[in-house]
Design a protein around this motif. Structure first.
Motif, mmCIF file in Angstrom:
data_model
loop_
_atom_site.group_PDB
_atom_site.id
_atom_site.type_symbol
_atom_site.label_atom_id
_atom_site.label_comp_id
_atom_site.label_asym_id
_atom_site.label_seq_id
_atom_site.Cartn_x
_atom_site.Cartn_y
_atom_site.Cartn_z
ATOM 1 N N UNK A 1 17.161 1.536 -3.431
ATOM 2 C CA UNK A 1 15.798 1.649 -3.702
ATOM 3 C C UNK A 1 15.483 0.400 -4.749
ATOM 4 N N UNK A 2 16.049 0.118 -5.779
ATOM 5 C CA UNK A 2 15.812 -0.805 -6.758
ATOM 6 C C UNK A 2 15.899 -2.048 -6.384
ATOM 7 N N UNK A 3 16.636 -2.564 -5.148
ATOM 8 C CA UNK A 3 16.883 -3.729 -4.669
ATOM 9 C C UNK A 3 15.657 -4.392 -4.610
ATOM 10 N N UNK A 4 15.531 -5.769 -5.214
ATOM 11 C CA UNK A 4 14.289 -6.512 -4.998
ATOM 12 C C UNK A 4 14.324 -6.794 -3.669
ATOM 13 N N UNK A 5 13.153 -7.162 -2.778
ATOM 14 C CA UNK A 5 13.204 -7.469 -1.567
ATOM 15 C C UNK A 5 13.709 -9.003 -1.264
ATOM 16 N N UNK A 6 13.906 -9.858 -2.402
ATOM 17 C CA UNK A 6 14.576 -11.218 -2.175
ATOM 18 C C UNK A 6 15.795 -11.247 -1.967
ATOM 19 N N UNK A 7 16.545 -10.201 -2.314
ATOM 20 C CA UNK A 7 17.801 -10.233 -1.857
ATOM 21 C C UNK A 7 18.207 -9.966 -0.559
ATOM 22 N N UNK A 8 17.519 -9.622 0.459
ATOM 23 C CA UNK A 8 17.536 -9.454 1.651
ATOM 24 C C UNK A 8 16.721 -10.410 2.662
ATOM 25 N N UNK B 1 5.359 6.839 3.885
ATOM 26 C CA UNK B 1 6.014 5.884 4.637
ATOM 27 C C UNK B 1 4.797 5.124 5.476
ATOM 28 N N UNK B 2 3.873 6.004 6.128
ATOM 29 C CA UNK B 2 2.718 5.222 6.762
ATOM 30 C C UNK B 2 1.955 4.479 5.786
ATOM 31 N N UNK B 3 1.737 5.058 4.599
ATOM 32 C CA UNK B 3 0.777 4.150 3.641
ATOM 33 C C UNK B 3 1.487 2.813 3.422
ATOM 34 N N UNK B 4 2.862 3.147 2.822
ATOM 35 C CA UNK B 4 3.539 2.004 2.564
ATOM 36 C C UNK B 4 3.714 0.708 3.471
ATOM 37 N N UNK B 5 4.058 1.313 4.651
ATOM 38 C CA UNK B 5 4.130 0.393 5.804
ATOM 39 C C UNK B 5 2.893 -0.372 6.383
ATOM 40 N N UNK B 6 2.053 0.662 6.566
ATOM 41 C CA UNK B 6 0.436 -0.092 7.064
ATOM 42 C C UNK B 6 0.142 -1.292 6.065
ATOM 43 N N UNK C 1 7.892 3.025 13.334
ATOM 44 C CA UNK C 1 8.811 2.810 12.388
ATOM 45 C C UNK C 1 8.911 4.238 11.824
ATOM 46 N N UNK C 2 7.863 4.760 11.475
ATOM 47 C CA UNK C 2 7.719 6.178 10.849
ATOM 48 C C UNK C 2 8.479 7.247 11.622
ATOM 49 N N UNK C 3 8.283 7.156 12.761
ATOM 50 C CA UNK C 3 8.920 8.191 13.760
ATOM 51 C C UNK C 3 10.251 8.087 13.722
ATOM 52 N N UNK C 4 10.883 6.582 13.795
ATOM 53 C CA UNK C 4 12.231 6.705 13.676
ATOM 54 C C UNK C 4 12.790 7.034 12.365
ATOM 55 N N UNK C 5 12.128 6.794 11.298
ATOM 56 C CA UNK C 5 12.451 6.954 9.959
ATOM 57 C C UNK C 5 12.501 8.470 9.769
ATOM 58 N N UNK D 1 14.678 0.110 7.933
ATOM 59 C CA UNK D 1 15.629 -0.015 6.952
ATOM 60 C C UNK D 1 15.227 -0.014 5.406
ATOM 61 N N UNK D 2 13.957 -0.545 5.162
ATOM 62 C CA UNK D 2 13.333 -0.793 3.706
ATOM 63 C C UNK D 2 13.055 0.762 3.384
ATOM 64 N N UNK D 3 12.517 1.479 4.213
ATOM 65 C CA UNK D 3 11.932 2.795 3.845
ATOM 66 C C UNK D 3 13.057 3.872 4.077
ATOM 67 N N UNK D 4 14.166 3.850 4.446
ATOM 68 C CA UNK D 4 15.219 4.617 4.542
ATOM 69 C C UNK D 4 15.785 5.109 3.149
#
Lengths: 425, 318, 272
Positions: free
Chosen positions: C111-118, C199-204, C77-81, C144-147
């Protein structure tokens, strides 16, 4: 040239088709099987043995087993069913009506229902058709430590049911000596705390009115309900439950009762044995633990002190979308016999929905234990189902928060509890 | 055409060099290139963010069952208005999102100012304070479940050790203390982060201004309010908004520790959506989608008013 | 600075440091002790230190599998991002076209979208496309979420690069792609490494999307794997602590290594 090859081609093709046909016929059919009870050895052993025997009798069928803890299983099933990735056979309990409402379960009308208790079949019936194999049935039992009881000087009567005053005295005596009167914990389950409340309410109201209460046809502000809740509140205030009640987990509650720190009693389903009869280092009760069982105490002004709840618990169901419906049905049929019912009683020592006879048990521990169960259940009138199996939607959610958690924990009083329950319907 | 002061190419450019020069040396718009560069990002975005968002809104007007979808119009919304669990969750989440920035950033500011003077081992301290943020909320949740444990957790053990034994509680089991206990946990996590950022911001302030203030015989108080605050205002506001948004979204911590119990004292909108979608005795996804849609509007409104309040509009455009 | 003040300051610092790092140290100690030892005394030092618990957790409790899954998913994911994000950021920063600011604003505002909406419809969508319960599906969702955050950080950096560098490159006959690859990216390395670390920290550590979109044991990520151990078996505090350490240590290592860069990168965005 081509004409000469053609017959041999056809012959070759025919040979291939024939051999693959034979190969398919000999191919092993694999059924996927997901179950709870990963840590409950008696039940797990029983089911694994049953599967072994079934596979031995039916060489073309193999079951791929995955054993889970309940919460993980339910979470996985909910999404897997929706995603079309659910297993062929899985564990379920009859309160999960949403499976039947959405057509996820295999119709099991063709099973040998003569071997099953009618009320057990009824628990799994939806729109007239049965959908589950009711393997486990359980009652709410009040286990207690015979030695501690004797040390406290409390005499359990022959009827095995203490009067309301005697019970309150017992609570106070135990508390005065620094012993928790009743181990109970709702850290990871939505029903244990409510046992005290619903058994009391059932006795006070009797079967019909209790049923009406749960289904919203009788008000929670009914004076009998309020009186019962006040009586329970009295017990709570006298220190009935551990102060870690809200965070104590089910497995921990067992250990709290029989090992450390040791409580006087434990109000639990009769499947207590599934954890307690494990070896002590796996969370079981100590060797030679003086286990006693008594009836839930009488409730002041009760309509029916003989009433108690019985529930169908762990069962197995088939996936409606399975590719091997015949094999799944055959598997379930292999459980429906008197011998299997008795073997369950022997090995697991919990009641079952399959017709069986506790008097014909062979294992000594089982025979003794079921004598005790038979005594506490003597003369009982049953209500089928515990509240969370009967309630749905908002009332269920509020019941879990209020009657299972907050009210027994003592954080809300009777009026608040009644108000919240009334508002939920 | 060089933008004035844009010579430094590292991360610490100051305000003057902002509003970068977007000079395009070509006369024709290279649409081919533009599309090629933007397409992957936009595809992922549309497929996994934009489309799902619209679909959730679509779901909110339906009853979404596994085999069929049924249009129910505004029925879900009507039910939502009467749903007191939802409104409780909203109250909890907004309380959290308002309390956290106040606590985290004020403590962080105090500590950062205290550290502004040169202290030995600054690098070690920075790494140590940052570590709570590096841990997953799952890890943090488990750790604090142990810390708050009634029988042997450090909190109660410490209270008993200093003789305040009757102050011990089941911190996460009592409706009155459950939410504050969780807010305390997130503060523990994020104060270090905020402090490190503020410290860096303080260190990058132009020395001449601070020294000038000192020469003018400003007291510490005046120096703080009139000189330092305005200069780090942008950082402060950024951190406040970040903290606010982060708490509005919170799920993992609650899920591991209390799951919304007891008595919905820690129920947040995200845990409630998850429960309605995956734990209630129904397969309907329409109602949880309604919750998500309404919550989205609430979050949007809250953030917009917050940024308007701080007049950060130039930050957004940039 | 007067000595008393300095002493108080140091005291304050040490107190806060023990408060911040205390739980971590406690968990580290417990990870080297067995549960029985822990229940005897919850705060003692490990003696002896059971280093073999780590290999036991890795092999017998499946932490090896979870770790491998997390690594696979997060690194991809981090690579693609990084690639996709920097391409988009470069384009938005350096080319002027009518939809530029609109696209940037749309991307940034999520960035401000709460995750629930998706999350609910993502569940439906992934099921529909057969990507449910798959590492590929989760990787794409993570991208998608870190883009938005990635593009935000990179765009502001790319925009600051003085344009005469690009003019010079263009005059040297570089194509658009070469300008991106050979001019923009190398200069933007600080910002790029910031996004990589973030991204690494957040996705890990990501949990919500993982818990909804992955249920199969073989595909679980580390946070899911840890959660599984606080099930209703007797709580094996010692083993869980070991598992926690396995989850924390990679991130701490990555951070300690890159800490200077990260702070620089963050303040770049924060201080104007």
């Amino acid at each position: 040239m081509r004409a000469k090859f053609l017959p041999s081609l056809i012959a070759a093709a025919a040979a291939i088709v024939c051999t693959t046909g034979i190969a398919t016929a000999q191919q092993v059919k694999e059924l996927t099987f997901w179950s709870h009870w990963a840590a409950e050895m008696p039940k797990r052993t029983f089911v694994e043995e049953a599967i072994r025997q079934f596979e031995a009798k039916n060489p073309g069928i193999k079951l791929k087993q995955t054993w889970y803890e309940k919460t993980a299983l339910y979470a996985g099933l909910k999404t897997a069913l929706r995603a079309g990735q659910a297993p062929d056979i899985f564990y379920a309990e009859p309160d999960q009506v949403e499976y039947m409402e959405n057509g996820f379960l295999l119709d099991l009308s063709g099973l040998n229902w003569g071997a099953v208790e009618p009320w057990a079949k009824e628990a799994w019936s939806y729109q007239g058709k049965p959908y589950g194999l009711p393997l486990e049935a359980w009652t709410v039992e009040l286990y207690y430590n015979k030695k501690t009881m004797a040390d406290l000087g409390v005499q359990v009567p022959d009827s095995l049911q203490l009067s309301p005053e005697a019970f309150l005295d017992m609570v106070k005596t135990a508390k005065a000596k620094g012993i928790t009167p009743m181990a109970l914990g709702v850290g990871d389950r939505p029903y244990p705390g409510a046992h005290v409340v619903h058994e009391a309410l059932l006795k006070k109201l009797g079967i019909d009115d209790y049923d009406k209460l749960l289904k919203g046809k009788l008000a929670w502000s009914d004076p009998r309900v309020v009186d019962t809740l006040k009586w329970v509140r009295g017990l709570i205030e006298a220190g009935l439950l551990p102060n870690t009640f809200t965070t104590l987990k089910l497995a921990e509650a067992h250990i709290y009762f029989h090992t450390n720190p040791g409580a006087l009693s434990f109000l639990n389903g009769s499947w207590y044995t599934s954890r307690a009869f494990n070896p002590p280092d796996k969370g079981g009760q100590p060797k030679d633990f003086p286990l006693g069982i008594m009836k839930f105490p009488a409730v002041p002004g009760a309509a029916c002190n003989e009433c108690r709840s019985i529930a169908v618990g762990g069962s197995y169901v088939g996936n409606a979308a399975t590719k091997h419906p015949k094999e799944v049905t055959a598997f379930f049929d292999s459980f429906l016999s008197f011998e299997m019912g008795n073997r369950w009683l022997d090995v697991v020592q919990v009641q079952t929905g399959i017709k069986s006879d506790p008097n014909k048990l062979t294992g000594p521990q089982a025979a003794d234990y079921f004598k005790m169960i038979a005594q506490t259940n003597a003369g009982a009138t049953y209500y089928f189902g515990i509240p969370i199996q009967v309630l749905t939607g908002k009332p269920k959610e509020v019941f879990i928060q209020v009657m299972n958690n907050a009210f027994p924990a003592g954080t809300i009083n009777v009026d608040d509890a009644v108000k919240q329950m009334a508002a939920a319907y | 055409m060089l933008a004035p002061g844009a010579a430094q190419i590292d991360g610490t450019d100051d305000m003057a060099a902002a509003s970068a020069d977007k000079h395009d040396s070509g006369l024709r718009k290279p649409w081919g290139t533009i599309t090629a560069f933007l397409l992957p990002a936009l595809t992922v975005y549309v497929a996994f963010t934009a489309y799902p968002a619209f679909r959730t809104i679509w779901n909110s007007f339906h009853k979404v069952l596994p085999r069929r979808e049924e249009m129910v119009g505004l029925a879900n919304y009507a039910e939502l208005v009467r749903d007191d669990i939802f409104w409780r969750a909203v109250r909890n989440t907004i309380t959290w999102a308002c309390a956290s920035p106040l606590i985290e950033i004020s403590i962080a500011l105090v500590l950062a100012l205290a550290l502004y003077a040169k202290v030995p081992g600054a690098r070690f301290f920075r790494v140590a304070w940052f570590t709570p943020v590096l841990m997953s909320y799952v890890v943090v949740g488990i750790l604090w479940l142990w810390i708050y444990n009634f029988d042997w957790g450090p909190v109660n053990a410490a209270l008993r050790a200093i003789g305040l034994g009757n102050w011990t509680k089941a911190w996460l089991g009592d409706p009155a203390t459950a939410l504050p206990s969780l807010i305390f946990v997130t503060s523990w996590m994020w104060v270090g982060f905020n402090m490190v950022v503020l410290l860096a911001a303080l260190h990058s302030l132009p020395k001449e201004v601070i020294e000038a203030a000192e020469l003018d015989n400003c007291g510490w108080g005046a120096k703080l309010v009139f000189v330092i605050f305005p200069l780090i205002r942008a950082t402060l506001l950024n951190l406040i908004v970040l903290s606010f948004i982060g708490k509005m979204k919170i799920f993992d911590l609650v899920w591991i520790t209390t799951k919304g119990n007891p008595l919905w004292a820690t129920e947040t909108v995200s845990t409630y959506v998850y429960k309605r979608a995956f734990e209630w005795t129904t397969f309907d996804l329409g109602y949880p989608s309604t919750i998500a849609a309404v919550w989205f509007v609430i979050v949007l409104a809250a953030v917009l008013s917050l940024t308007w309040l701080f007049r950060l509009r130039e930050k957004l455009e940039y | 600075m007067p000595t008393l003040r300095r002493a108080i300051l140091l005291l304050l610092l040490c107190a806060y440091t023990s408060f911040a790092a205390g739980p971590f140290v406690w968990a580290a100690m417990m990870s080297l002790r067995t549960t029985t030892e822990i229940h005897r005394n919850h705060f003692a030092l490990p003696s002896p230190a059971h280093w073999d618990k780590f290999s036991e957790a890795w092999f017998n409790s499946n932490y090896g599998v979870y770790f491998a899954n997390s690594t696979q998913i997060v690194v991809s994911a981090v690579l693609i991002l990084t690639i996709v994000g920097s391409m988009a950021a470069h384009c938005l920063a350096r080319y002027r076209f009518r939809l530029n600011r609109a696209i940037y604003f749309i991307l940034f505002s999520t960035i401000i979208f709460p995750p629930q909406i998706t999350i609910i419809s993502l569940f439906q969508i992934l099921v529909q496309y057969g990507l449910y319960n798959s590492k590929v599906g989760l990787t794409l969702v993570y991208v998608a979420i870190q883009l938005p955050l990635t593009i935000y950080i990179l765009e502001s950096f790319f925009a600051r690069i003085p344009s005469d560098l690009f003019d010079a490159a263009r005059m040297d006959g570089y194509s658009d792609w070469e300008i991106f690859w050979r001019v923009s990216l190398p200069i933007a390395l600080p910002a790029v490494s910031t996004t990589v670390i973030l991204n690494f920290i957040l996705l890990w550590n990501e949990f919500l999307y993982a818990v909804v979109l992955i249920t199969e044991e073989a595909n679980r990520t580390l946070p899911l794997g840890i959660q599984r151990f606080i099930g209703d078996t007797q709580e094996d505090v010692g083993m869980i602590a070991t598992g926690l350490m396995i989850a924390i240590i990679p991130v701490v290592v990555v951070y300690a290594f890159f800490s200077e860069r990260l702070i620089q990168g963050m303040t770049a965005g924060a201080v104007k």
